[in-house]
Design an enzyme around this catalytic site. Sequence first.
Site, PDB file in Angstrom:
ATOM      1  N   HIS A 132       1.184  -2.690   9.590  1.00 55.52           N
ATOM      2  CA  HIS A 132       2.421  -2.018   8.963  1.00 55.52           C
ATOM      3  C   HIS A 132       3.623  -1.709  10.488  1.00 55.52           C
ATOM      4  O   HIS A 132       2.968  -0.749  10.385  1.00 55.52           O
ATOM      5  CB  HIS A 132       2.923  -1.597   8.025  1.00 55.52           C
ATOM      6  CG  HIS A 132       2.361  -2.448   6.509  1.00 55.52           C
ATOM      7  ND1 HIS A 132       3.244  -4.566   5.730  1.00 55.52           N
ATOM      8  CD2 HIS A 132       1.644  -2.686   5.859  1.00 55.52           C
ATOM      9  CE1 HIS A 132       2.218  -4.205   5.097  1.00 55.52           C
ATOM     10  NE2 HIS A 132       1.368  -3.826   4.844  1.00 55.52           N
ATOM     11  N   HIS A 145       0.887  -1.016  -0.316  1.00 59.12           N
ATOM     12  CA  HIS A 145       0.086   0.269  -0.068  1.00 59.12           C
ATOM     13  C   HIS A 145       0.682   1.503   0.023  1.00 59.12           C
ATOM     14  O   HIS A 145       0.302   2.579  -0.898  1.00 59.12           O
ATOM     15  CB  HIS A 145      -1.043   0.137   1.476  1.00 59.12           C
ATOM     16  CG  HIS A 145      -1.843  -1.021   0.947  1.00 59.12           C
ATOM     17  ND1 HIS A 145      -1.860  -2.096   0.423  1.00 59.12           N
ATOM     18  CD2 HIS A 145      -3.349  -1.027   1.615  1.00 59.12           C
ATOM     19  CE1 HIS A 145      -2.779  -2.581   0.224  1.00 59.12           C
ATOM     20  NE2 HIS A 145      -4.089  -2.175   1.414  1.00 59.12           N
TER      21      HIS A 145
END
EC number: 3.6.1.-
Length: 294
Positions: free
Chosen positions: A246, A187
């Site tokens: 993340h 992303h």
Amino acid sequence: MRPRGGTAPSRAKGKTVAGRTPGGGRWPTRSGMEHLECCARFLRGTLVRAAVRRYLPWALAASMLAGSLLKELSPLPESYLSNKRNVLNVYFVKLAWAWTFCLLLPFIALTNYHLTGKAGLVLRRLSTLLVGTAIWYVCTALFSNIEHYTGSCYQSPALEGVRKEHQSKKQCHGEGGFWHGFDISGHSFLLTFCALMIVEEMAVLHEVKTDRSHCLHTAITTLVVALGFLTFIWVWMFLCTAVYFHDLSQKLFGTLFGLLGWYGTYGFWYLKPFSPGLPPQSTSLNLKQDSYKE
């Protein structure tokens, strides 16, 4: 006066009702077009500035670091946006390159042909989308391989009990295991690359002047609004990734790959004669046209 018992005179044959075409379809209403143009003017003034192209890469990098530190030091409470199944993530982010490709394709074609009038030049500029597709494919494949070769299958999300019999992420998940490897943020990479690419391509709007009564004006205005809102979605979801998902190192590498993909093309290769070239601008339009003829 209307004759007694008669009916109202019919409209003249071939005359159209306001807002309708002779075939029965609808033209955009004046108020609707005015709202669209208002949005387009706002987006032009916001995204087409040279300062935006200059500072957006730094802003993305800084926001990634700030969001990551916030996630580590003072995590935000869970929200709708922290759920991977939220609408923006499922229908936009996971299809980020498809959205970007499909909107930039007509935008580049229309604006570049309007300025140059040469189909060959337009095709050459459209090859930027093929380059972008190659960057997207190579980077996502690389990320997947890195996660595969650095990962192992575990019995629980707490990384307890290694399942050595499962040697791939797909096989691990299929057997109810949990795969853990170095998962570079796709992303962070893709949203960075797409946002910067759109902003670079929209720079051509400095040169585009169209007649308001022409259908080309409506088409380009609509694409400007769509691309502008798409860019805001990409930046917003990039920020959400920074604060919710993340590890710092995974987002750092993802953002770095996105920045390298952008700079390697628009900041280096596209400045060369044998390249898709930059969007036509006043200082380079004639030079680029001459180089394209070679």
